[in-house]
Design a protein around this motif. Structure first.
Motif, PDB file in Angstrom:
ATOM      1  N   PHE A 169       0.826  -1.202   0.000  1.00 47.00           N
ATOM      2  CA  PHE A 169       0.000   0.000   0.000  1.00 47.00           C
ATOM      3  C   PHE A 169       0.862   1.256   0.000  1.00 47.00           C
ATOM      4  O   PHE A 169       0.634   2.184  -0.784  1.00 47.00           O
ATOM      5  N   ALA A 170       1.861   1.297   0.864  1.00 52.11           N
ATOM      6  CA  ALA A 170       2.724   2.473   0.935  1.00 52.11           C
ATOM      7  C   ALA A 170       3.500   2.659  -0.362  1.00 52.11           C
ATOM      8  O   ALA A 170       3.700   3.793  -0.825  1.00 52.11           O
ATOM      9  N   ARG A 171       3.933   1.563  -0.982  1.00 52.37           N
ATOM     10  CA  ARG A 171       4.675   1.670  -2.234  1.00 52.37           C
ATOM     11  C   ARG A 171       3.764   2.131  -3.371  1.00 52.37           C
ATOM     12  O   ARG A 171       4.200   2.866  -4.264  1.00 52.37           O
ATOM     13  N   MET A 172       2.524   1.725  -3.356  1.00 55.56           N
ATOM     14  CA  MET A 172       1.574   2.243  -4.340  1.00 55.56           C
ATOM     15  C   MET A 172       1.354   3.737  -4.145  1.00 55.56           C
ATOM     16  O   MET A 172       1.300   4.507  -5.121  1.00 55.56           O
ATOM     17  N   GLN A 173       1.241   4.165  -2.896  1.00 59.00           N
ATOM     18  CA  GLN A 173       1.044   5.577  -2.606  1.00 59.00           C
ATOM     19  C   GLN A 173       2.232   6.405  -3.075  1.00 59.00           C
ATOM     20  O   GLN A 173       2.077   7.462  -3.687  1.00 59.00           O
ATOM     21  N   GLN A 174       3.443   5.930  -2.781  1.00 55.71           N
ATOM     22  CA  GLN A 174       4.616   6.714  -3.157  1.00 55.71           C
ATOM     23  C   GLN A 174       4.832   6.688  -4.665  1.00 55.71           C
ATOM     24  O   GLN A 174       5.287   7.681  -5.259  1.00 55.71           O
ATOM     25  N   PHE A 175       4.509   5.581  -5.318  1.00 60.80           N
ATOM     26  CA  PHE A 175       4.630   5.527  -6.780  1.00 60.80           C
ATOM     27  C   PHE A 175       3.657   6.498  -7.439  1.00 60.80           C
ATOM     28  O   PHE A 175       4.032   7.270  -8.332  1.00 60.80           O
ATOM     29  N   ALA A 176       2.405   6.477  -6.998  1.00 61.01           N
ATOM     30  CA  ALA A 176       1.412   7.389  -7.563  1.00 61.01           C
ATOM     31  C   ALA A 176       1.795   8.841  -7.306  1.00 61.01           C
ATOM     32  O   ALA A 176       1.681   9.699  -8.184  1.00 61.01           O
ATOM     33  N   GLY A 177       2.258   9.111  -6.080  1.00 59.03           N
ATOM     34  CA  GLY A 177       2.632  10.475  -5.748  1.00 59.03           C
ATOM     35  C   GLY A 177       3.822  10.968  -6.544  1.00 59.03           C
ATOM     36  O   GLY A 177       3.896  12.149  -6.904  1.00 59.03           O
ATOM     37  N   ARG A 178       4.759  10.076  -6.855  1.00 63.97           N
ATOM     38  CA  ARG A 178       5.977  10.492  -7.567  1.00 63.97           C
ATOM     39  C   ARG A 178       5.763  10.554  -9.064  1.00 63.97           C
ATOM     40  O   ARG A 178       6.316  11.430  -9.743  1.00 63.97           O
ATOM     41  N   VAL A 179       4.962   9.646  -9.614  1.00 64.08           N
ATOM     42  CA  VAL A 179       4.784   9.593 -11.067  1.00 64.08           C
ATOM     43  C   VAL A 179       3.643  10.501 -11.521  1.00 64.08           C
ATOM     44  O   VAL A 179       3.789  11.254 -12.492  1.00 64.08           O
ATOM     45  N   TYR A 180       2.486  10.456 -10.824  1.00 61.42           N
ATOM     46  CA  TYR A 180       1.354  11.303 -11.222  1.00 61.42           C
ATOM     47  C   TYR A 180       1.359  12.635 -10.478  1.00 61.42           C
ATOM     48  O   TYR A 180       0.855  13.635 -10.984  1.00 61.42           O
ATOM     49  N   GLY A 181       1.909  12.641  -9.254  1.00 72.37           N
ATOM     50  CA  GLY A 181       1.819  13.812  -8.398  1.00 72.37           C
ATOM     51  C   GLY A 181       2.394  15.083  -8.993  1.00 72.37           C
ATOM     52  O   GLY A 181       1.749  16.139  -8.954  1.00 72.37           O
ATOM     53  N   PRO A 182       3.630  15.051  -9.564  1.00 71.46           N
ATOM     54  CA  PRO A 182       4.173  16.290 -10.130  1.00 71.46           C
ATOM     55  C   PRO A 182       3.299  16.879 -11.222  1.00 71.46           C
ATOM     56  O   PRO A 182       3.132  18.104 -11.310  1.00 71.46           O
ATOM     57  N   LEU A 183       2.717  16.032 -12.066  1.00 70.13           N
ATOM     58  CA  LEU A 183       1.854  16.531 -13.132  1.00 70.13           C
ATOM     59  C   LEU A 183       0.630  17.235 -12.552  1.00 70.13           C
ATOM     60  O   LEU A 183       0.235  18.317 -13.002  1.00 70.13           O
ATOM     61  N   SER A 241      11.794  17.692  -1.311  1.00 64.81           N
ATOM     62  CA  SER A 241      10.869  17.763  -0.179  1.00 64.81           C
ATOM     63  C   SER A 241      10.187  16.410  -0.053  1.00 64.81           C
ATOM     64  O   SER A 241       9.585  15.922  -1.020  1.00 64.81           O
ATOM     65  N   TYR A 242      10.271  15.799   1.143  1.00 65.49           N
ATOM     66  CA  TYR A 242       9.823  14.415   1.291  1.00 65.49           C
ATOM     67  C   TYR A 242       9.001  14.217   2.560  1.00 65.49           C
ATOM     68  O   TYR A 242       9.125  14.961   3.532  1.00 65.49           O
ATOM     69  N   GLU A 243       8.158  13.182   2.510  1.00 68.94           N
ATOM     70  CA  GLU A 243       7.374  12.753   3.658  1.00 68.94           C
ATOM     71  C   GLU A 243       7.122  11.258   3.528  1.00 68.94           C
ATOM     72  O   GLU A 243       7.522  10.640   2.542  1.00 68.94           O
ATOM     73  N   GLU A 244       6.432  10.681   4.508  1.00 72.78           N
ATOM     74  CA  GLU A 244       6.132   9.252   4.473  1.00 72.78           C
ATOM     75  C   GLU A 244       4.635   9.036   4.351  1.00 72.78           C
ATOM     76  O   GLU A 244       3.835   9.948   4.575  1.00 72.78           O
ATOM     77  N   SER A 245       4.263   7.807   3.999  1.00 73.31           N
ATOM     78  CA  SER A 245       2.858   7.445   3.846  1.00 73.31           C
ATOM     79  C   SER A 245       2.459   6.455   4.930  1.00 73.31           C
ATOM     80  O   SER A 245       3.279   5.635   5.353  1.00 73.31           O
ATOM     81  N   PRO A 246       1.209   6.501   5.391  1.00 72.47           N
ATOM     82  CA  PRO A 246       0.736   5.428   6.280  1.00 72.47           C
ATOM     83  C   PRO A 246       0.888   4.083   5.588  1.00 72.47           C
ATOM     84  O   PRO A 246       0.750   3.988   4.365  1.00 72.47           O
ATOM     85  N   PRO A 247       1.178   3.017   6.346  1.00 67.56           N
ATOM     86  CA  PRO A 247       1.542   1.752   5.723  1.00 67.56           C
ATOM     87  C   PRO A 247       0.379   0.913   5.211  1.00 67.56           C
ATOM     88  O   PRO A 247       0.609  -0.075   4.521  1.00 67.56           O
ATOM     89  N   SER A 248      -0.855   1.257   5.559  1.00 68.00           N
ATOM     90  CA  SER A 248      -1.962   0.385   5.177  1.00 68.00           C
ATOM     91  C   SER A 248      -3.230   1.190   4.962  1.00 68.00           C
ATOM     92  O   SER A 248      -3.342   2.357   5.353  1.00 68.00           O
ATOM     93  N   LEU A 249      -4.191   0.543   4.327  1.00 68.57           N
ATOM     94  CA  LEU A 249      -5.497   1.161   4.099  1.00 68.57           C
ATOM     95  C   LEU A 249      -6.163   1.507   5.421  1.00 68.57           C
ATOM     96  O   LEU A 249      -6.835   2.541   5.540  1.00 68.57           O
ATOM     97  N   THR A 250      -5.972   0.685   6.424  1.00 67.33           N
ATOM     98  CA  THR A 250      -6.551   0.945   7.744  1.00 67.33           C
ATOM     99  C   THR A 250      -5.993   2.222   8.345  1.00 67.33           C
ATOM    100  O   THR A 250      -6.737   3.052   8.883  1.00 67.33           O
ATOM    101  N   ASP A 251      -4.677   2.409   8.256  1.00 70.40           N
ATOM    102  CA  ASP A 251      -4.062   3.610   8.816  1.00 70.40           C
ATOM    103  C   ASP A 251      -4.490   4.860   8.058  1.00 70.40           C
ATOM    104  O   ASP A 251      -4.697   5.917   8.657  1.00 70.40           O
ATOM    105  N   VAL A 252      -4.632   4.750   6.740  1.00 65.28           N
ATOM    106  CA  VAL A 252      -5.130   5.881   5.962  1.00 65.28           C
ATOM    107  C   VAL A 252      -6.566   6.214   6.362  1.00 65.28           C
ATOM    108  O   VAL A 252      -6.945   7.387   6.460  1.00 65.28           O
ATOM    109  N   ALA A 253      -7.370   5.181   6.607  1.00 68.99           N
ATOM    110  CA  ALA A 253      -8.759   5.409   6.997  1.00 68.99           C
ATOM    111  C   ALA A 253      -8.847   6.161   8.323  1.00 68.99           C
ATOM    112  O   ALA A 253      -9.686   7.055   8.494  1.00 68.99           O
ATOM    113  N   ILE A 254      -7.971   5.825   9.265  1.00 73.08           N
ATOM    114  CA  ILE A 254      -7.959   6.518  10.557  1.00 73.08           C
ATOM    115  C   ILE A 254      -7.572   7.982  10.369  1.00 73.08           C
ATOM    116  O   ILE A 254      -8.196   8.886  10.931  1.00 73.08           O
TER     117      ILE A 254
END
Length: 725
Positions: free
Chosen positions: A281-295, A368-381
């Protein structure tokens, strides 16, 4: 200066005392009145840093979204017209228009971002990527708010920022503040120990400071406000961070320099890139943020201009502008909509812009960097709290004097959560229309005699075309990001090459699409919960990727599986074609438990990385700032494995290290004066300490609140140090 990366958790038993706080330099920060326009002190309502022809940019993006929505509504009306005008049809069309406008704006904004990325834009304000670092004329405070976080882990990032600024040669222009709102007494004393070790390691006396608030009033916004009122007058800028923030020193220097050159600018927001993901989940978040995020970020920066937004961290803020305009009021009414403002960042940006200050974003600078919650549950919280904060903006969006773009930011923030229940309603009413078509026979001949019957105007093929068009608009930003990557060979190589990048996008799209209906229901339940009056509270974010048992996942996600099976049965009972049309939603819900477990898995995430999938450039070519953070983190984990690691419990830590106890005493708040409020926890805690036969006995009887209170008292500290072992 010694910048060796020693472990931040070690602390000598004696050292020369120093001040943990500088001399106070108060700055007035009045609470803003949302019902009247503020004083702008002669500042132009149209800042000089506003890009030329900004009105045309907004016309293209917003006008294009309106045109696209209108076309979609026309085509959808043709689909629904086959059944004639009906209440259900009108409702579905209205929902389609609202949701279509949402994805259409995202599409047109992404088109703008695509052009900006290809032109290597995303800067402005005279900022350059490649010129020598500018000299700095003013002082900036680097602020690290923290709330019950692992202090050693927090200081990994802050130490990396410090050392990166040292490498720029501009460190003398910066002071560092660790602003603790920690309520856990054990974490508090660990913060003190880690702070003192940090200062010792970098010889940071007089430049690195620590302050803990005994009461965390108004959470993070109150934490920053308290700092501004006590120390803000000494600093022209403040760099706000989050507990997981890491920022390159060169990026910071260039951003601060731009603030110095443009006196009308109140805030410059950088684009934080998600890093450090290990679970799928975290790797999907960081991939989306890095590849789609700048655009996406380039797009919104292009048409937001000087009316940008603030994301709460990794931004440089003019202290005077913040103090002058961003004092947040309490909203009227009871929680969850009343009281302190949770999503304070949007509001602070809107209020500063209301006061005539410009707000800019510079997505063209990386670092500029940050981290992502590791799971769908943590994102939901986390999203539950964000949802409440964004819905609170409904009470703010009509405030006097706000720029219309600031109102739009708030409406978009509200829409980020309201669209989930709207999508659910759209699906449910779609099923009802199918039921209506299944059980109600069409009237081919009306009351008026006619030679020809009233045939339906369209067939199901038209609905298929509308669906395909909607999905094309929804997925277009990902396709544009892929095309943009083809023009950036370095980006393409660092993501594993063309084929791996395409495979990664397909994988992220597939799994993200399966997760989407689960997230839809999670957001919907959050909205319903908030509307019913339940407050989300405020807890520390989980930043670890520990294993979660399948039993725990099943307990949390069985309801979504059950809901999916009920929807599948309803669709099947109506028609097989409806069942097939809803398959993407039904599969995601039916597989909610294995999906949640798989995406929370560290093993799956690292296995995909070993195959070169979901790679981001920062993993392939580690930037210098992340190398510093990685070395710090390695030393932290090595220190944690040492058998002689200092105690984690507060009383034991203070009793075992006289230097730590002495510094703790020097940093205690001023003792209570006669007539001040009485702390019942302190009175009870002191009594328990006096009656305790040993340290263990005291710890067994003290509550966490009482323990924190006695640690705030010189008398309590004396009793703790004097207890028998």
């Amino acid at each position: 200066m010694d910048v060796s990366l020693d472990a931040v958790s070690t602390l000598p038993t004696s050292f020369t005392p120093f001040d943990v706080l500088p001399a106070e330099s108060p700055l007035e920060m009045p609470t803003q009145n949302l019902r009247q326009r503020p004083e702008t002190f002669g500042r132009d309502r149209h800042p000089p840093t506003t890009p030329s022809l900004l009105w045309l940019r907004r016309l293209l993006v917003i006008g294009g979204a309106i045109a696209l929505t209108g076309w979609g509504a026309f085509e959808m009306n043709r689909v629904l017209n086959s059944m004639g005008v009906s209440t259900l049809g009108i409702i579905v069309l209205a929902l389609f228009v609202v949701l279509g406008a949402w994805i259409s704006l995202s599409f047109t904004s992404s088109l703008a971002g695509f052009v900006s990325v290809l032109r290597h834009g995303g800067l402005g304000l005279g900022i350059s990527r490649d010129t020598p670092l500018p000299a700095l004329m003013t002082r900036t405070a680097v602020l690290m708010p923290t709330y019950n976080e692992d202090p050693d882990r927090v200081l990994v990032g802050l130490r990396a920022i410090h050392d990166s600024l040292v490498a720029t040669g501009r460190i003398d222009a910066f002071d560092f503040f660790i602003l603790s709102d920690t309520t856990d007494p054990d974490v508090w004393v660990r913060e003190e120990r880690a702070y003192l070790a940090f200062v010792q390691a970098v010889n940071g006396q007089g430049r690195i400071f620590y302050r803990r608030r005994p009461k965390n009033i108004d959470r993070k916004s109150g934490n920053l406000e308290e700092w501004v009122k006590r120390f803000g007058g000494a600093y022209q800028q403040m760099l706000t961070l989050d507990a997981d923030s890491v920022m390159d020193g060169g990026l910071i220097v260039r951003t601060v320099s731009a603030m110095e050159r443009h006196e009308n600018v109140a805030l410059i927001q950088t684009l934080p890139v998600i890093i450090g993901g290990k679970t799928l989940f975290a790797r999907m978040q960081q991939f989306a943020g890095r590849v789609y995020g700048p655009l996406i970020a380039h797009g919104i920066a292009w048409w937001h201009g000087s009316e940008g937004n603030y994301w709460g961290h990794n931004a440089v803020i003019r202290t005077r502008a913040f103090a002058e305009q961003a004092g947040l009021p309490h909203l009227p009414g009871r929680k969850p909509f009343g009281g302190g403002i949770l999503s304070h960042d949007f509001v602070e940006a809107a209020l500063m812009r209301r006061g005539g200050w410009a707000i800019h974003m510079v997505p063209g600078l990386f670092g500029s960097y940050e981290e992502s919650p590791p799971s769908l549950t943590d994102v939901a919280i986390r999203d539950r709290r964000w949802c409440q904060g964004n819905l609170q903006h409904g009470k703010i969006v009509l405030s006097r004097g706000l720029h219309w773009m600031s109102r739009m930011h708030m409406m978009v923030g509200i829409g980020a959560y309201i669209t989930s229940p709207l999508w659910l309603l759209f699906l449910m009413f779609g099923i009802l229309i199918s039921l209506q078509a299944h059980f109600d026979r069409p009237e081919y001949f009306g009351d008026t005699k006619t030679l020809y019957p009233h045939w339906p105007q369209v067939d199901p093929v038209q609905a298929k075309y509308v669906f395909i068009g909607t999905m094309a608009v929804l997925l277009a930003p990902k396709a544009l990001a892929l095309i943009a990557a083809l023009f950036d060979r370095a980006m393409l190589r660092s993501c594993g090459g063309f084929f791996r990048l395409v495979a990664s996008i397909l994988l992220e799209t597939l799994i993200g699409g399966l997760i989407a209906p689960i997230a839809m229901l999670i957001h919907t339940s959050g909205v319903i919960s908030i509307l019913s009056g339940r407050d989300s509270g405020w807890n520390a974010q989980n930043r670890d990727d520990g294993r979660v048992s399948l039993k725990e996942v099943a307990h949390g996600y069985w309801i979504y599986t059950a809901y999916g099976l009920v929807m599948a049965a309803a669709a099947w009972s109506v028609s097989f074609s409806l069942f097939l049309w809803m398959t993407p939603v039904l599969i995601g819900l039916a597989l909610a438990i294995p999906l949640a477990a798989m995406t929370a898995s560290r093993d799956v995430g690292l296995w995909l990385r070993s195959w070169g999938l979901l790679l981001i450039p920062e993993e392939t070519n580690l930037p210098p700032i992340l190398k510093l953070a990685a070395e710090n983190d390695l030393r932290r984990t090595q220190a944690e494995a040492m058998p002689d690691r200092p105690p984690a419990e507060a009383f034991a830590a203070l009793r075992s290290n006289p230097a730590l106890a002495a510094e703790h005493r020097r940093a205690l708040p001023v003792a209570r004066q006669p007539g001040a409020a009485i702390d019942a926890n302190l009175l009870v805690g002191l009594l328990k300490l006096r009656e305790a036969a040993s340290v263990d006995n005291a710890l067994a009887t003290l509550s966490k609140q009482e323990k924190a209170s006695v640690l705030c008292s010189a008398e309590g500290l004396d009793l703790i140090l004097g207890l028998p072992a």
